[in-house]
Design an enzyme around this catalytic site. Structure first.
Site, PDB file in Angstrom:
ATOM      1  N   ASP A  86      -0.136   5.034   1.111  1.00  0.00           N
ATOM      2  CA  ASP A  86      -0.355   5.913   2.269  1.00  0.00           C
ATOM      3  C   ASP A  86      -0.206   5.140   3.574  1.00  0.00           C
ATOM      4  O   ASP A  86      -0.916   4.162   3.813  1.00  0.00           O
ATOM      5  CB  ASP A  86      -1.764   6.521   2.218  1.00  0.00           C
ATOM      6  CG  ASP A  86      -1.967   7.446   1.029  1.00  0.00           C
ATOM      7  OD1 ASP A  86      -1.051   8.219   0.730  1.00  0.00           O
ATOM      8  OD2 ASP A  86      -3.040   7.385   0.404  1.00  0.00           O
ATOM      9  N   ASP A 146       0.869  -1.167   0.000  1.00  0.00           N
ATOM     10  CA  ASP A 146       0.000   0.000   0.000  1.00  0.00           C
ATOM     11  C   ASP A 146       0.913   1.226   0.000  1.00  0.00           C
ATOM     12  O   ASP A 146       2.114   1.116   0.283  1.00  0.00           O
ATOM     13  CB  ASP A 146      -0.895  -0.027   1.243  1.00  0.00           C
ATOM     14  CG  ASP A 146      -1.881   1.123   1.276  1.00  0.00           C
ATOM     15  OD1 ASP A 146      -2.302   1.584   0.201  1.00  0.00           O
ATOM     16  OD2 ASP A 146      -2.227   1.577   2.381  1.00  0.00           O
TER      17      ASP A 146
END
Length: 217
Positions: free
Chosen positions: A12, A10
């Site tokens: 963020d 991922d």
């Protein structure tokens, strides 16, 4: 990790310290509506689409709006978020993140980013990390957001790797749920009590680097 072919990250809160900007943007929007945000709500907002996050905040306050109004509010929140992204540079990369990705590539693993963000290109360009990943899939490339497994299945397809041969690194409960639905193993980045659905949890990729340095990992 002998049976693993690819590592999926991922963006963020895992690679870049930009999750806090989502929180600040939602805080700003709620203040526009005359409400305050509860810091405990931050985990509910991670890894999901804008409309879903907005609906969570509205439900928590016992209010609702027509869908057209929700779209307008979600776009306003996004404008606040994009403005904050002007502050991003390479200093926003989280400790250990790119060291971990580099080590993975040295060991022959395929690497990918799978992020729900539709503004990922801004962060990637400002932090100059595109070249570290074999595949990048963001929210503009899928119809359904996490916890739906679509983004992870598309990532595996583009990596030419079977889902069961992929390990995902996620900081959101919804993201972990999506990865598991896709048939992938998932390592949570954060607190074990929050990411209880992960196969394993570490506090950061900096900690994972130390483990990855172990030849038995």
């Amino acid at each position: 990790m002998d049976s693993v072919e690819a590592l999926v990250f991922d963006l963020d809160g895992v690679i870049a310290d930009t999750a806090k900007f989502h929180y600040e943007a939602w805080k700003h929007l709620l203040e526009d509506l005359g409400f305050q945000i509860d810091p405990n709500e931050s985990e509910q907002l991670k890894g999901v689409g804008r409309i879903q996050a907005l609906e969570t905040l509205l439900t928590n306050r016992g209010i609702d709006f027509p869908y057209s109004k929700k779209v307008e509010l979600a776009e306003r929140k996004n404008a606040y978020y994009v403005k904050l992204l002007s502050l991003v540079d390479e200093g926003f990369l989280l400790p250990g993140g790119m060291e971990f990705v580099s080590l993975a590539k040295e060991r022959g693993y395929k690497t990918a980013l799978a992020t729900a963000s539709k503004n990922a290109h801004i962060i990637l360009n400002k932090t100059r990390i595109c070249s570290y990943f074999d595949v990048i899939v963001d929210g503009t490339m899928v119809k359904r957001t996490k916890p739906d497994p679509e983004i992870f299945l598309l990532t595996a397809k583009r990596l030419k790797a079977k889902p069961e041969k992929c390990v995902v690194f996620e900081d959101a409960y919804a993201g972990i749920e999506g990865a598991k639905k896709a048939g992938m193993k998932c390592i949570g980045i954060g607190k074990p009590e929050v990411l209880s659905n992960a196969d394993f949890v570490v506090d950061s990729l900096a900690s994972a680097v130390k483990m990855f340095g172990n030849e038995h990992y």
